[in-house]
Design a protein around this motif. Structure first.
Motif, PDB file in Angstrom:
ATOM      1  N   LEU A  99       0.899  -0.846  -0.131  1.00 57.63           N
ATOM      2  CA  LEU A  99      -0.522   0.350   0.093  1.00 57.63           C
ATOM      3  C   LEU A  99       0.986   1.384  -0.084  1.00 57.63           C
ATOM      4  N   GLU A 100      -0.078   2.537  -0.839  1.00 60.04           N
ATOM      5  CA  GLU A 100       1.476   3.415  -1.335  1.00 60.04           C
ATOM      6  C   GLU A 100       1.270   3.980   0.615  1.00 60.04           C
ATOM      7  N   LEU A 101       1.428   5.720   0.223  1.00 59.85           N
ATOM      8  CA  LEU A 101       1.284   6.400   1.267  1.00 59.85           C
ATOM      9  C   LEU A 101      -0.158   7.100   0.349  1.00 59.85           C
ATOM     10  N   GLY A 102      -1.414   7.709   1.622  1.00 58.27           N
ATOM     11  CA  GLY A 102      -2.373   8.173   1.202  1.00 58.27           C
ATOM     12  C   GLY A 102      -3.195   6.884   0.986  1.00 58.27           C
ATOM     13  N   GLU A 103      -3.018   5.538   0.945  1.00 57.95           N
ATOM     14  CA  GLU A 103      -3.701   4.562   0.873  1.00 57.95           C
ATOM     15  C   GLU A 103      -4.744   4.279   1.773  1.00 57.95           C
ATOM     16  N   SER A 104      -5.692   4.265   1.897  1.00 53.04           N
ATOM     17  CA  SER A 104      -6.899   3.015   2.610  1.00 53.04           C
ATOM     18  C   SER A 104      -5.673   1.913   3.063  1.00 53.04           C
ATOM     19  N   SER A 105      -5.923   1.232   4.421  1.00 45.67           N
ATOM     20  CA  SER A 105      -5.228   0.151   4.876  1.00 45.67           C
ATOM     21  C   SER A 105      -6.545  -0.439   5.846  1.00 45.67           C
ATOM     22  N   VAL A 106      -7.352   0.032   5.963  1.00 39.50           N
ATOM     23  CA  VAL A 106      -8.505  -0.521   6.236  1.00 39.50           C
ATOM     24  C   VAL A 106      -9.885   0.035   6.747  1.00 39.50           C
ATOM     25  N   VAL A 107     -10.745  -0.412   6.696  1.00 36.55           N
ATOM     26  CA  VAL A 107     -11.960   0.539   6.660  1.00 36.55           C
ATOM     27  C   VAL A 107     -13.012  -0.099   7.821  1.00 36.55           C
ATOM     28  N   CYS A 108     -13.839   0.584   8.941  1.00 37.19           N
ATOM     29  CA  CYS A 108     -14.613   0.199   9.924  1.00 37.19           C
ATOM     30  C   CYS A 108     -15.553   1.360  10.143  1.00 37.19           C
ATOM     31  N   ALA A 109     -16.876   0.399   9.834  1.00 34.67           N
ATOM     32  CA  ALA A 109     -17.628   1.799   9.447  1.00 34.67           C
ATOM     33  C   ALA A 109     -19.394   0.623  10.296  1.00 34.67           C
ATOM     34  N   VAL A 110     -20.004   1.770  10.946  1.00 37.65           N
ATOM     35  CA  VAL A 110     -21.055   1.046  12.386  1.00 37.65           C
ATOM     36  C   VAL A 110     -22.234   2.053  11.651  1.00 37.65           C
ATOM     37  N   SER A 111     -23.348   1.943  11.914  1.00 33.87           N
ATOM     38  CA  SER A 111     -24.591   2.050  11.468  1.00 33.87           C
ATOM     39  C   SER A 111     -25.636   2.236  13.173  1.00 33.87           C
ATOM     40  N   ALA A 112     -26.110   3.474  13.359  1.00 37.20           N
ATOM     41  CA  ALA A 112     -26.780   2.943  14.719  1.00 37.20           C
ATOM     42  C   ALA A 112     -28.268   4.044  14.531  1.00 37.20           C
ATOM     43  N   PRO A 113     -28.942   4.044  15.746  1.00 35.76           N
ATOM     44  CA  PRO A 113     -30.377   4.930  15.613  1.00 35.76           C
ATOM     45  C   PRO A 113     -29.636   6.206  16.162  1.00 35.76           C
ATOM     46  N   HIS A 114     -28.225   6.154  17.021  1.00 28.52           N
ATOM     47  CA  HIS A 114     -28.171   7.969  17.553  1.00 28.52           C
ATOM     48  C   HIS A 114     -26.842   7.371  17.296  1.00 28.52           C
ATOM     49  N   ARG A 115     -26.249   8.631  17.392  1.00 30.44           N
ATOM     50  CA  ARG A 115     -24.178   8.934  17.034  1.00 30.44           C
ATOM     51  C   ARG A 115     -23.986   8.781  18.668  1.00 30.44           C
ATOM     52  N   PRO A 116     -23.882   8.251  19.288  1.00 35.18           N
ATOM     53  CA  PRO A 116     -23.270   7.736  20.962  1.00 35.18           C
ATOM     54  C   PRO A 116     -23.042   6.465  20.559  1.00 35.18           C
ATOM     55  N   GLN A 117     -24.355   6.078  20.070  1.00 34.54           N
ATOM     56  CA  GLN A 117     -24.188   4.203  20.342  1.00 34.54           C
ATOM     57  C   GLN A 117     -22.663   3.955  18.931  1.00 34.54           C
ATOM     58  N   SER A 118     -23.142   4.234  17.487  1.00 30.28           N
ATOM     59  CA  SER A 118     -22.200   4.630  16.506  1.00 30.28           C
ATOM     60  C   SER A 118     -20.533   5.210  16.875  1.00 30.28           C
ATOM     61  N   PHE A 119     -20.626   6.410  17.562  1.00 29.41           N
ATOM     62  CA  PHE A 119     -19.110   6.359  18.115  1.00 29.41           C
ATOM     63  C   PHE A 119     -18.383   5.421  18.332  1.00 29.41           C
ATOM     64  N   GLU A 120     -19.222   4.955  19.926  1.00 32.05           N
ATOM     65  CA  GLU A 120     -18.036   3.896  20.178  1.00 32.05           C
ATOM     66  C   GLU A 120     -18.477   2.807  19.663  1.00 32.05           C
ATOM     67  N   ALA A 121     -19.984   2.003  19.053  1.00 31.20           N
ATOM     68  CA  ALA A 121     -19.467   1.017  18.531  1.00 31.20           C
ATOM     69  C   ALA A 121     -18.030   0.858  17.437  1.00 31.20           C
ATOM     70  N   ALA A 122     -17.913   2.076  16.742  1.00 29.56           N
ATOM     71  CA  ALA A 122     -17.201   2.436  15.745  1.00 29.56           C
ATOM     72  C   ALA A 122     -15.471   1.980  16.368  1.00 29.56           C
ATOM     73  N   ARG A 123     -15.797   2.889  17.119  1.00 29.83           N
ATOM     74  CA  ARG A 123     -14.086   2.915  18.015  1.00 29.83           C
ATOM     75  C   ARG A 123     -13.989   1.397  18.570  1.00 29.83           C
ATOM     76  N   PHE A 124     -14.892   0.817  18.820  1.00 27.51           N
ATOM     77  CA  PHE A 124     -14.615  -0.231  19.726  1.00 27.51           C
ATOM     78  C   PHE A 124     -13.709  -1.859  18.291  1.00 27.51           C
ATOM     79  N   THR A 125     -15.254  -1.155  17.164  1.00 25.51           N
ATOM     80  CA  THR A 125     -14.643  -2.662  16.088  1.00 25.51           C
ATOM     81  C   THR A 125     -12.496  -2.205  15.470  1.00 25.51           C
ATOM     82  N   ILE A 126     -12.408  -0.669  15.477  1.00 26.68           N
ATOM     83  CA  ILE A 126     -11.046  -0.413  15.285  1.00 26.68           C
ATOM     84  C   ILE A 126     -10.425  -0.995  15.622  1.00 26.68           C
ATOM     85  N   ASP A 127     -10.431  -0.862  17.230  1.00 30.79           N
ATOM     86  CA  ASP A 127      -9.803  -1.016  18.336  1.00 30.79           C
ATOM     87  C   ASP A 127      -9.509  -2.174  18.111  1.00 30.79           C
TER      88      ASP A 127
END
Length: 170
Positions: A99-127
């Protein structure tokens, strides 16, 4: 890499460019008012094996224990749903190869009814992905290469804390 025909999880490992826009679009659902997408990109600096910050990373090479990646991603998705039951869709896709500079190596995405759960869950998935999935990166400089300095023994997904993100190099 195409989204699944059914279900609410898109998990994968690929040597192709990551379809970031398609991942985001796939995560959108009528019952979910938030989508959080994290894209880890190749940067031009990293600490070497001696802990010296180097500003001359040329590119990265990712390797994986292919047969174990998707099962581990599925464990992360299951743990995410156990911790945040209201989560809608979960996508986790990692690249391998050069992978070259600037290319994406990993993507994690989460949808949820509200932003707090979506942010927390997405952070957990990448961690969790960073510490529990058998994917390794080699940083390449003009004068050599070495494995990423945060390479360590893998941990059990259930043992990943939500606050682990402050300790994980993304």
């Amino acid at each position: 890499m195409l989204p699944p025909d059914s279900g609410d999880e898109w998990l994968g490992l690929t040597d192709a460019a990551l379809p970031i826009g398609a991942i985001y679009d796939w995560c959108v659902r009528p019952d979910c008012g938030a989508v959080v997408l994290f894209s880890g990109t190749v940067r031009d600096h990293a600490a070497d094996a001696d802990g010296v910050e180097r500003q001359d990373v040329q590119y990265l090479e990712y390797e994986a224990y292919d047969e174990m990646v998707v099962p581990k991603l599925a464990e992360i998705a299951a743990e995410t749903r156990a911790r945040w039951p209201e989560v809608g869709r979960i996508a986790m896709i990692h690249r391998v190869g050069r992978l070259e500079l600037g290319e994406s190596s990993v993507v994690c995405a989460v949808s949820a009814p509200h932003r707090p759960q979506s942010f927390e869950a997405a952070r957990f998935t990448i961690d969790a992905l960073k510490v529990a999935v058998p994917v390794w990166k080699r940083e390449v400089w003009p004068d050599g290469s070495d494995w990423g300095t945060n390479a360590a023994d893998l941990v059990d997904v259930a043992d990943v804390s939500v606050s682990a993100s402050s300790e994980v190099d993304t």
